[in-house]
Design an enzyme around this catalytic site. Structure first.
Site, PDB file in Angstrom:
ATOM      1  CE  LYS A 110      17.220   1.524   5.346  1.00  0.00           C
ATOM      2  NZ  LYS A 110      15.772   1.341   5.438  1.00  0.00           N
TER       3      LYS A 110
HETATM    4  N1  GLU Z   1      14.251  -0.898   7.847  1.00  0.00           N
HETATM    5  C1  GLU Z   1      12.841  -0.700   7.939  1.00  0.00           C
HETATM    6  C2  GLU Z   1      12.364   0.212   6.825  1.00  0.00           C
HETATM    7  O1  GLU Z   1      13.004   0.341   5.803  1.00  0.00           O
HETATM    8  C3  GLU Z   1      12.399  -0.262   9.324  1.00  0.00           C
HETATM    9  C4  GLU Z   1      12.938   1.047   9.803  1.00  0.00           C
HETATM   10  C5  GLU Z   1      12.605   1.364  11.248  1.00  0.00           C
HETATM   11  O2  GLU Z   1      11.864   0.640  11.875  1.00  0.00           O
HETATM   12  O3  GLU Z   1      13.123   2.381  11.708  1.00  0.00           O
HETATM   13  O4  GLU Z   1      11.313   0.785   6.889  1.00  0.00           O
END
Ligand code: GLU
Length: 420
Positions: A110
């Site tokens: 993240k």
């Molecule tokens: N931000 C989204 C989540 O928390 C999508 C992450 C992604 O598609 O890699 O799942």
């Protein structure tokens, strides 16, 4: 504020409490336990950006890569003044567990940048995004770490990341990020995927409890890409969406909201203020509305030891990451609320991100039906997997989801072995 509360609202603590509990129930090998407790890598960046007035500002940004045992790290990037390293850490590990719950070949990561995107011009945001990307050149890539949108980032942000990475590589590398515009390697259905995944798991829960869709009242906190899409799709499916909230306020109509009308109103006025077809209620009251499905789809720490006891839903479908604190879990469980935990409920987004990554690498693109039916299959199977683990170990569904995920990541870690 009492220390306990600060601790309760630290998302990393919340994640760890559940991790520890699940690891214990699984009787996890103590050596694997030690390894999985920590992120693989945490990168802190100080990002100089020329602002429109000609002066420079230095922004702090993070990328946490939690685990690579099952594949490249995967997870969004958020832009917000509230970003902290502990939050990004928690979100990165949730991505590891989320990808494992839906059994896609990714680890977790993240990113976050401390900034206020609402006060920045498109040019400033573009320069910030490009410098953040170029500073991460050695750490991201289709085989290393694949970012995606999260709070306050979108398809445009992903296009800038893809372009910056490609300029450095000297050729176009679409698979470095997901959530791109369809025209430059994005997947059909990605924008709606998190909301659609939520619809699919809610349908399964409603079936499980022999409830009727038309009689099922749904209250949704969040009207952005997740909450707004879920509201629209649930409404079309025949659910009675009785509450919707965004940052500007919360509206409620016990007879069911006119969701398309409300979303159109929001688009035009950028606020729910002045909307006449529903009652306006306070933030606290909103989460405590009488309903069958409560869907927090905004941000962390919305259901805490303060308000959990006052929830009146039968099903809690977590569209956001970490909307319920670990300390509130026991209260929710005591009330017999069926939880569709975040790492299952909102996994539709990363699942279609996986499809996007696959399509980019093949250079062959699927139609929307194909995307949606594959998403459906994965969400339904994962829902059933979680319910099965919950029944087998006689635990709640949140713990079951963690156990399913940790068991998969632990197995893969063990079979690969620890390189020394
Ligand atoms: N931000 C989204 C989540 O928390 C999508 C992450 C992604 O598609 O890699 O799942």
């Amino acid at each position: 504020m009492p220390i306990k509360q600060i601790k309760e609202e630290n998302p990393f603590e919340s994640m760890m409490q559940r991790f520890d509990e699940a690891a214990q129930l699984l009787d996890l090998d103590p050596n694997i336990y030690k390894i999985l407790r920590w992120p693989n890598r945490e990168i802190t960046l100080y990002i100089p950006v020329m602002m429109d007035d000609g002066n420079y500002q230095v922004f702090t940004g993070y990328r946490v890569q939690h685990n690579f045992a099952r594949g490249p790290a995967k997870g969004g990037i958020r832009y917000s003044p509230d970003v902290t390293l502990d939050e990004v850490r928690a979100l990165a590990s949730w991505m590891t567990w989320k990808c494992a719950v839906v059994n896609i070949p990714f680890g977790g990561g993240k990113g976050g940048v401390i900034c206020n995107p609402h006060e920045m011009s498109p040019g400033e945001l573009e320069r910030l995004t490009r410098r953040y990307t170029s500073d991460l050149m050695d750490f991201i890539g289709p085989e290393r770490d694949v970012p995606a949108p999260d709070m306050n980032t979108n398809e445009q942000t992903m296009a800038w990341i893809m372009d910056t990475y490609s300029m450095h590589m000297r050729h176009t590398v679409t698979a470095v990020v997901t959530g791109k515009p369809i025209e430059i390697g994005g997947s059909r259905g990605r924008r709606e995927a998190t909301g659609r995944g939520l619809l699919f798991v809610c349908n399964e829960a409603v079936k499980k409890f022999n409830m009727e869709v038309a009689q099922t009242r749904v209250v949704i906190q969040g009207a952005g890409n997740v909450g707004g899409t879920a509201a629209t799709l649930m409404h079309h499916e025949g659910y009675k969406v009785t509450g919707l909230a965004d940052i500007s306020g919360c509206v409620h109509n016990p007879n069911g909201l006119d969701v398309p009308g409300l979303i159109a109103y929001l688009k035009e006025h950028k606020t729910v203020e002045g909307y006449r077809e529903a009652d306006h209620v306070g933030r606290e009251e909103f989460l405590e509305l009488d309903c069958e499905i409560l869907m927090p789809a905004a941000t962390e720490n919305q259901i805490t030891t303060e308000n959990a006891d006052r929830l009146k839903c039968k099903i809690l479908a977590e569209g956001a990451n970490g909307p319920t604190t670990a300390d509130a879990d026991a209260i929710v469980a005591d009330k017999n609320i069926f939880v569709i935990p975040d790492i299952l409920a909102n996994a539709g987004g990363v699942t279609v991100s996986y499809f996007e990554w696959v399509q980019d690498r093949m250079g062959f693109f699927w139609n929307e039906n194909e995307v949606n039916s594959r998403l459906h299959e994965i969400m339904v199977n994962s829902f059933n997997d979680v319910v099965r683990v919950a029944e087998k170990y006689n635990v709640n569904t949140r713990l079951a989801a963690y156990m399913l995920a940790i068991d998969r990541v632990a197995y893969d870690t063990k079979i690969r072995g620890i390189y020394a």
